[in-house]
Design a protein around this motif. Structure first.
Motif, PDB file in Angstrom:
ATOM      1  N   ALA A  54       0.784  -1.195   0.044  1.00 27.67           N
ATOM      2  CA  ALA A  54      -0.004  -0.052   0.072  1.00 27.67           C
ATOM      3  C   ALA A  54       0.733   1.319   0.068  1.00 27.67           C
ATOM      4  O   ALA A  54       0.436   2.556  -0.287  1.00 27.67           O
ATOM      5  N   ILE A  55       1.960   1.092   0.360  1.00 31.42           N
ATOM      6  CA  ILE A  55       2.964   2.396   0.286  1.00 31.42           C
ATOM      7  C   ILE A  55       3.768   2.297  -1.107  1.00 31.42           C
ATOM      8  O   ILE A  55       4.286   1.369  -1.398  1.00 31.42           O
ATOM      9  N   VAL A  56       4.001   3.750  -1.686  1.00 36.34           N
ATOM     10  CA  VAL A  56       4.566   3.725  -2.810  1.00 36.34           C
ATOM     11  C   VAL A  56       5.898   4.591  -2.812  1.00 36.34           C
ATOM     12  O   VAL A  56       6.138   5.184  -3.809  1.00 36.34           O
ATOM     13  N   ASP A  57       6.760   4.183  -1.985  1.00 41.53           N
ATOM     14  CA  ASP A  57       8.009   4.702  -1.546  1.00 41.53           C
ATOM     15  C   ASP A  57       8.903   3.795  -0.858  1.00 41.53           C
ATOM     16  O   ASP A  57       8.311   2.732  -0.567  1.00 41.53           O
ATOM     17  N   ALA A 227       6.242 -11.140  -6.616  1.00 43.83           N
ATOM     18  CA  ALA A 227       5.377 -11.670  -5.504  1.00 43.83           C
ATOM     19  C   ALA A 227       3.882 -11.236  -6.091  1.00 43.83           C
ATOM     20  O   ALA A 227       3.810  -9.915  -6.430  1.00 43.83           O
ATOM     21  N   HIS A 228       2.911 -11.850  -5.714  1.00 42.60           N
ATOM     22  CA  HIS A 228       1.333 -11.482  -5.642  1.00 42.60           C
ATOM     23  C   HIS A 228       0.920 -10.938  -4.487  1.00 42.60           C
ATOM     24  O   HIS A 228       1.155 -11.635  -3.213  1.00 42.60           O
ATOM     25  N   TRP A 229       0.213 -10.062  -4.479  1.00 42.48           N
ATOM     26  CA  TRP A 229      -0.474  -9.625  -3.180  1.00 42.48           C
ATOM     27  C   TRP A 229      -1.799  -8.787  -3.837  1.00 42.48           C
ATOM     28  O   TRP A 229      -1.887  -7.794  -4.594  1.00 42.48           O
ATOM     29  N   GLY A 230      -3.193  -9.386  -3.205  1.00 43.74           N
ATOM     30  CA  GLY A 230      -4.468  -8.409  -3.587  1.00 43.74           C
ATOM     31  C   GLY A 230      -4.653  -8.366  -5.112  1.00 43.74           C
ATOM     32  O   GLY A 230      -5.331  -7.508  -5.281  1.00 43.74           O
ATOM     33  N   GLY A 231      -4.289  -9.244  -5.589  1.00 46.76           N
ATOM     34  CA  GLY A 231      -4.985  -9.495  -6.998  1.00 46.76           C
ATOM     35  C   GLY A 231      -3.844  -8.766  -8.107  1.00 46.76           C
ATOM     36  O   GLY A 231      -4.023  -8.665  -9.163  1.00 46.76           O
ATOM     37  N   TYR A 232      -2.860  -8.064  -7.347  1.00 44.27           N
ATOM     38  CA  TYR A 232      -1.662  -7.517  -8.256  1.00 44.27           C
ATOM     39  C   TYR A 232      -0.409  -8.358  -8.370  1.00 44.27           C
ATOM     40  O   TYR A 232      -0.178  -9.035  -7.039  1.00 44.27           O
ATOM     41  N   PRO A 282      -7.792  -6.768  -4.402  1.00 41.61           N
ATOM     42  CA  PRO A 282      -7.419  -5.681  -3.472  1.00 41.61           C
ATOM     43  C   PRO A 282      -8.328  -5.184  -2.293  1.00 41.61           C
ATOM     44  O   PRO A 282      -9.501  -5.471  -2.116  1.00 41.61           O
ATOM     45  N   PRO A 283      -7.753  -4.616  -1.133  1.00 39.65           N
ATOM     46  CA  PRO A 283      -8.798  -4.333   0.122  1.00 39.65           C
ATOM     47  C   PRO A 283      -9.371  -3.161  -0.423  1.00 39.65           C
ATOM     48  O   PRO A 283      -9.239  -2.110  -1.112  1.00 39.65           O
TER      49      PRO A 283
END
Length: 284
Positions: A54-57, A227-232, A282-283
């Motif tokens: 969820a964090i993009v940095d 790695a996969h997470w939340g459909g991405y 995704p959440p």
């Protein structure tokens, strides 16, 4: 386990009465273990980090611990099981030969034990790896490995240490991730351009493919993980000709959009792992 004296009849009645007030625990197939639903990454210096999608940095990465499974070995790939452990493939530093697969704590990175995995069976010496649910929402999983040099696909029985050859993939250089739907996905480094594919885990055949806007390796040192997470699907990619550390990219398979999420992470990521406990949507 263990033994205890048989209870008196009055004690049995009390236990029966109490049991109606306590709902039976749900079976989670190991997913109640700490950390089995999040992504972990491992860098070339064998430092284990959590990754928050969820964090993009660069603050998406938080240090867990130093992995030390012995002198003279270096990490090459990683996956995470539903049992709450990471499984790390190591190579010998001097010749790059397979040094085994080790079980590692997700809580502090401590090395627990070597597994029974047999290096070299069917030519699996250097490989990508990922756990895949045995069926949609299954509470068991299996470890799949893909030979970096040949594209061979194998399924590992970690308890016995044996590897079954399942088939051959279209290209070599695959790193794997699985999901709770029972699907095997691969980031294939040596395709031109690099691609993400859904792989038939029984044969190695390509089910779906997404071409990526990533250049083929240009430098003399590069690392990749997946790695996969939340459909991405998240790609961790480092090429010393164009970057000073790993960058993070994300594929949305619903739209085909491939996004550059994070620039310099400060890490040379060589392994990424997530268990089949991770969410597939995704959440909200």
């Amino acid at each position: 386990g263990g033994c205890a004296a048989a209870p008196e009849k009055d004690d049995i009645d009390a236990v029966v009465e109490d049991s109606f007030e306590m709902p039976l625990p749900e079976s989670h197939g190991g997913c109640e273990q700490a950390g089995t639903d999040v992504v972990f990454v491992l860098d070339t210096s064998a430092q284990l980090h959590r990754y928050d999608p969820a964090i993009v940095d660069a603050s998406a990465f938080s240090f867990v611990g130093q992995v030390d499974c012995g002198a003279g070995i270096t990490p090459n790939s990683m996956s995470v099981g539903r049992d709450g452990f990471a499984y790390v493939a190591f190579l010998n530093e001097n010749d790059g030969a397979c040094a085994g697969v080790y079980q590692v704590s997700l809580e502090d990175g401590s090395c627990q034990s070597t597994t029974a995995f047999q290096c070299g069976a069917h030519g699996f010496g250097q490989f990508g790896m990922g756990f895949v649910a045995d069926g949609p929402q299954a509470e068991t999983d299996s470890l799949y490995i893909g030979a970096i040099d040949s594209g061979a696909l194998g399924r590992v029985d970690l308890a016995a240490g044996t590897t079954d050859l399942m088939g051959t993939m279209a290209n070599s250089g695959a790193e794997f991730t699985g999901n709770a739907l029972g699907e095997l996905w691969a980031f294939v480094m040596y395709a031109e351009p690099p691609v993400i594919r859904q792989i038939d885990k029984h044969s190695g055949a390509t089910i779906a493919q997404y071409d990526l806007s990533l250049p083929a390796p240009q430098g003399d040192w590069y690392t990749w993980a997946f790695a996969h997470w939340g459909g991405y699907y998240h790609v961790f990619y480092y090429d010393n000709a164009i970057a000073s550390s790993s960058h993070v990219y994300r594929l949305d398979p619903a739209t085909g959009d491939f996004t550059h999420l994070i620039g310099e992470t400060g890490l040379e990521i060589v392994g990424a792992g997530v268990s089949t406990c991770a969410p597939v949507e995704p959440p909200k």
